[in-house]
Scaffold this active site. Structure first.
Site, PDB file in Angstrom:
ATOM      1  N   ASP A 124       0.839  -1.201   0.000  1.00  0.00           N
ATOM      2  CA  ASP A 124       0.000   0.000   0.000  1.00  0.00           C
ATOM      3  C   ASP A 124       0.878   1.257   0.000  1.00  0.00           C
ATOM      4  OD1 ASP A 124      -2.172  -1.665   0.215  1.00  0.00           O
ATOM      5  OD2 ASP A 124      -2.361  -1.423   2.391  1.00  0.00           O
TER       6      ASP A 124
HETATM    7  N1  URA Z   1      -1.419  -5.951   3.791  1.00  0.00           N
HETATM    8  C1  URA Z   1      -1.883  -4.691   3.822  1.00  0.00           C
HETATM    9  O1  URA Z   1      -2.907  -4.410   4.414  1.00  0.00           O
HETATM   10  N2  URA Z   1      -1.154  -3.751   3.165  1.00  0.00           N
HETATM   11  C2  URA Z   1       0.012  -4.001   2.530  1.00  0.00           C
HETATM   12  O2  URA Z   1       0.627  -3.085   1.988  1.00  0.00           O
HETATM   13  C3  URA Z   1       0.476  -5.315   2.509  1.00  0.00           C
HETATM   14  C4  URA Z   1      -0.256  -6.282   3.145  1.00  0.00           C
END
Ligand code: URA
Length: 247
Positions: free
Chosen positions: A104
């Site tokens: 993310d």
């Molecule tokens: N899980 C999440 O919620 N975000 C990420 O970036 C990776 C795994």
């Protein structure tokens, strides 16, 4: 392997496709000591000696980088609004690099950057269940009951529950400024559903406030890399990744 000369030079980072065409026209490129017929000439990078401005162009089929992805940087090759993880890799030869999977925008940590499509498939294909470990700070007290629920497989609103995950509670502390309890945890999952870690904590009524990936398969984040910095994988790291995740 036969490749167009202009594509080969662009892939090796000599310039864009139109820049390398100009270099060829200006007689700055030679193939086995001779001027090429044009940008379309086919070359075999493993056998032909190709020079640019008198210097040999080294052939690199694949490149592998470990990036400590910083907050605010997007896991994509191009983006109109944000800096991308590929923009951060300034010392590259290949122009066809991409991130292996996504983190993310606000997640930090380990991201493998390569142009090796078959290794990427070995690491990301859903049936391979390559383990990924995350360190997180979570608002609230993470309990042994949460550990049990994560180990059983949580319902996060997909067709079926996610696969069992290993949750370790590292600590919990009350933040002096806000009086909020913040738990530190480590979580290993073997899938890669959208926002999976955040959604797993939401499913037990808690919120992730900081998330960092620390490993993917056999590859561990080099903790000497500050967010936003990267290094090439060692040959041993590449070999281990290739051999450990093949089925
Ligand atoms: N899980 C999440 O919620 N975000 C990420 O970036 C990776 C795994």
């Amino acid at each position: 392997m036969q490749l167009r000369l202009d594509k080969y030079l662009a892939d090796m980072g000599i310039g864009t496709r139109s820049q390398v065409k100009q270099y060829i026209r200006r007689e700055q490129v030679k193939v086995n000591g001779l001027l090429p017929q044009g940008p379309q000439q086919k070359v075999n990078p493993e056998e032909d000696e190709i020079t640019f401005q008198g210097k040999k162009v080294c052939y690199l089929e694949y490149e592998y980088f470990m990036l400590n992805k910083p907050n605010g940087c997007v896991s994509a090759v191009t983006d109109l609004r944000h800096r991308t993880v590929i923009d951060l890799i300034t010392q590259k030869n290949r122009r066809d690099l991409f991130p292996v999977g996504r983190l993310d925008l606000d997640t930090e940590g380990l991201l493998l950057i390569t142009n090796d499509g078959s290794l990427t498939h070995e690491l990301l294909a859903p049936g391979k269940h390559v383990p990924k470990t995350y360190y997180a700070k979570v608002e609230g007290r993470v309990t042994d009951e949460d550990v049990r629920k994560f180990a059983q497989g949580l319902d996060i609103g997909e067709n079926k529950p996610v696969l069992p995950a290993e949750l370790h509670i590292l600590s919990d502390e009350t933040e002096p400024s806000s009086e909020k309890i913040i738990s530190e945890i480590e979580l290993t999952i073997t899938e890669g559903k959208f926002h999976q870690v955040k959604r797993m904590f939401e499913a037990v009524g808690k919120r992730v406030v900081y998330l960092k990936r620390v490993s993917m398969g056999t590859l561990k984040l080099d903790e000497s890399l500050q967010p936003g910095t990267y290094r090439r994988l060692t040959e041993a790291e590449v070999n281990l990744l290739k051999t450990s995740h093949k089925q």
